[in-house]
Design a protein around this motif. Structure first.
Motif, PDB file in Angstrom:
ATOM      1  N   LYS A  71       0.836  -1.200   0.000  1.00 41.48           N
ATOM      2  CA  LYS A  71       0.000   0.000   0.000  1.00 41.48           C
ATOM      3  C   LYS A  71       0.872   1.253   0.000  1.00 41.48           C
ATOM      4  CE  LYS A  71      -4.217   1.416   2.358  1.00 41.48           C
ATOM      5  NZ  LYS A  71      -5.082   1.118   3.499  1.00 41.48           N
ATOM      6  N   GLU A  75       1.120   4.145  -2.876  1.00 37.15           N
ATOM      7  CA  GLU A  75       0.870   5.550  -2.542  1.00 37.15           C
ATOM      8  C   GLU A  75       2.059   6.425  -2.922  1.00 37.15           C
ATOM      9  OE1 GLU A  75      -0.037   5.090   1.606  1.00 37.15           O
ATOM     10  OE2 GLU A  75      -2.182   4.781   1.228  1.00 37.15           O
ATOM     11  N   GLU A 113      -1.970   4.913 -13.476  1.00 38.71           N
ATOM     12  CA  GLU A 113      -3.143   4.041 -13.494  1.00 38.71           C
ATOM     13  C   GLU A 113      -2.836   2.677 -12.876  1.00 38.71           C
ATOM     14  OE1 GLU A 113      -6.295   4.926 -14.113  1.00 38.71           O
ATOM     15  OE2 GLU A 113      -5.382   6.910 -14.274  1.00 38.71           O
ATOM     16  N   LYS A 116      -2.742   3.124  -9.112  1.00 33.30           N
ATOM     17  CA  LYS A 116      -4.096   3.300  -8.573  1.00 33.30           C
ATOM     18  C   LYS A 116      -4.847   1.971  -8.561  1.00 33.30           C
ATOM     19  CE  LYS A 116      -4.867   8.162  -9.740  1.00 33.30           C
ATOM     20  NZ  LYS A 116      -5.649   9.094 -10.579  1.00 33.30           N
ATOM     21  N   THR A 117      -4.660   1.177  -9.606  1.00 31.43           N
ATOM     22  CA  THR A 117      -5.299  -0.136  -9.668  1.00 31.43           C
ATOM     23  C   THR A 117      -4.787  -1.035  -8.550  1.00 31.43           C
ATOM     24  OG1 THR A 117      -5.602   0.050 -12.060  1.00 31.43           O
ATOM     25  CG2 THR A 117      -5.662  -2.176 -11.123  1.00 31.43           C
ATOM     26  N   LEU A 119      -3.533  -0.124  -5.662  1.00 29.03           N
ATOM     27  CA  LEU A 119      -4.072   0.391  -4.408  1.00 29.03           C
ATOM     28  C   LEU A 119      -5.533  -0.017  -4.256  1.00 29.03           C
ATOM     29  CD1 LEU A 119      -3.134   2.030  -1.975  1.00 29.03           C
ATOM     30  CD2 LEU A 119      -3.812   4.094  -3.191  1.00 29.03           C
ATOM     31  N   ASN A 120      -6.291   0.044  -5.338  1.00 29.64           N
ATOM     32  CA  ASN A 120      -7.696  -0.376  -5.299  1.00 29.64           C
ATOM     33  C   ASN A 120      -7.838  -1.869  -5.001  1.00 29.64           C
ATOM     34  OD1 ASN A 120      -8.757   2.162  -5.741  1.00 29.64           O
ATOM     35  ND2 ASN A 120      -8.813   1.919  -7.958  1.00 29.64           N
ATOM     36  N   GLU A 121      -6.909  -2.684  -5.506  1.00 33.28           N
ATOM     37  CA  GLU A 121      -6.943  -4.118  -5.202  1.00 33.28           C
ATOM     38  C   GLU A 121      -6.785  -4.361  -3.707  1.00 33.28           C
ATOM     39  OE1 GLU A 121      -4.198  -6.454  -7.498  1.00 33.28           O
ATOM     40  OE2 GLU A 121      -5.061  -5.791  -9.396  1.00 33.28           O
ATOM     41  N   VAL A 123      -7.542  -2.197  -1.277  1.00 30.01           N
ATOM     42  CA  VAL A 123      -8.760  -1.718  -0.625  1.00 30.01           C
ATOM     43  C   VAL A 123      -9.879  -2.738  -0.800  1.00 30.01           C
ATOM     44  CG1 VAL A 123     -10.552   0.069  -0.695  1.00 30.01           C
ATOM     45  CG2 VAL A 123      -8.142   0.712  -0.786  1.00 30.01           C
ATOM     46  N   THR A 124     -10.011  -3.293  -1.999  1.00 27.10           N
ATOM     47  CA  THR A 124     -11.030  -4.312  -2.260  1.00 27.10           C
ATOM     48  C   THR A 124     -10.790  -5.538  -1.384  1.00 27.10           C
ATOM     49  OG1 THR A 124     -11.300  -3.559  -4.529  1.00 27.10           O
ATOM     50  CG2 THR A 124     -12.069  -5.789  -4.032  1.00 27.10           C
ATOM     51  N   THR A 127     -11.711  -4.735   2.211  1.00 28.28           N
ATOM     52  CA  THR A 127     -13.166  -4.640   2.346  1.00 28.28           C
ATOM     53  C   THR A 127     -13.801  -6.024   2.357  1.00 28.28           C
ATOM     54  OG1 THR A 127     -13.160  -2.502   1.237  1.00 28.28           O
ATOM     55  CG2 THR A 127     -15.267  -3.678   1.318  1.00 28.28           C
TER      56      THR A 127
END
Length: 152
Positions: A71, A75, A113, A116-117, A119-121, A123-124, A127
């Motif tokens: 992470k 960032e 991109e 960001k992808t 980082l989104n993985e 977060v997903t 969650t």
């Protein structure tokens, strides 16, 4: 030398040798930091951003014990890449040759991109992991499938 480690890191990652890729990414970062390109020139920022993105993905694929480090790498990659994009925009307004600058901007946007992808993985994953704690047996399978979709 940092560029060579970056390319080897990328090759090792593509081969699925994530631990070795992470090791090379760390070496590349150390070399890049000590080289003259670390003075926040556009090349230094772009190289550092790409290496950090590769480190993040390598750590992510090694396993969940490395999520915080991955992470942080994503960032940092986003921060360095945004700075490099801003620098490239300033250079384009000063009349620098546009072809090489346009190519650099495309590469930077791709790195941004990718980071960001990544980082989104994370977060997903976090969650879904939280949802699994409170999920019923019925939705457990759907949540598990979602987690497996993002793993290599």
């Amino acid at each position: 030398m940092a560029v060579l480690y970056r390319y080897r890191c990328e090759a090792l990652y593509e081969l699925g040798l994530y631990e070795l890729a992470a090791k090379d990414a760390r070496k590349a970062l150390k070399l890049e930091q000590s080289s003259t390109s670390s003075d926040h020139t556009n090349n230094g920022l772009a190289l550092r951003g790409k290496i950090l993105s590769l480190l993040g993905y390598s750590l992510l694929r090694i396993g969940s014990n490395n999520l915080e480090s991955a992470k942080k790498a994503f960032e940092d990659s986003i921060e360095f890449t945004k700075d490099a994009i801003d620098n490239a925009k300033m250079l384009s307004s000063t009349g620098q040759p546009s072809t090489s600058l346009d190519d650099a901007k495309k590469m930077l946007k791709t790195t941004l991109e990718e980071s960001k992808t990544g980082l989104n993985e994370i977060v997903t994953y976090e969650t879904l992991k939280e949802e699994l704690k409170d999920s019923s047996r019925k939705s457990y399978i759907m949540d598990l499938d979602s987690i497996l979709d993002m793993t290599p």
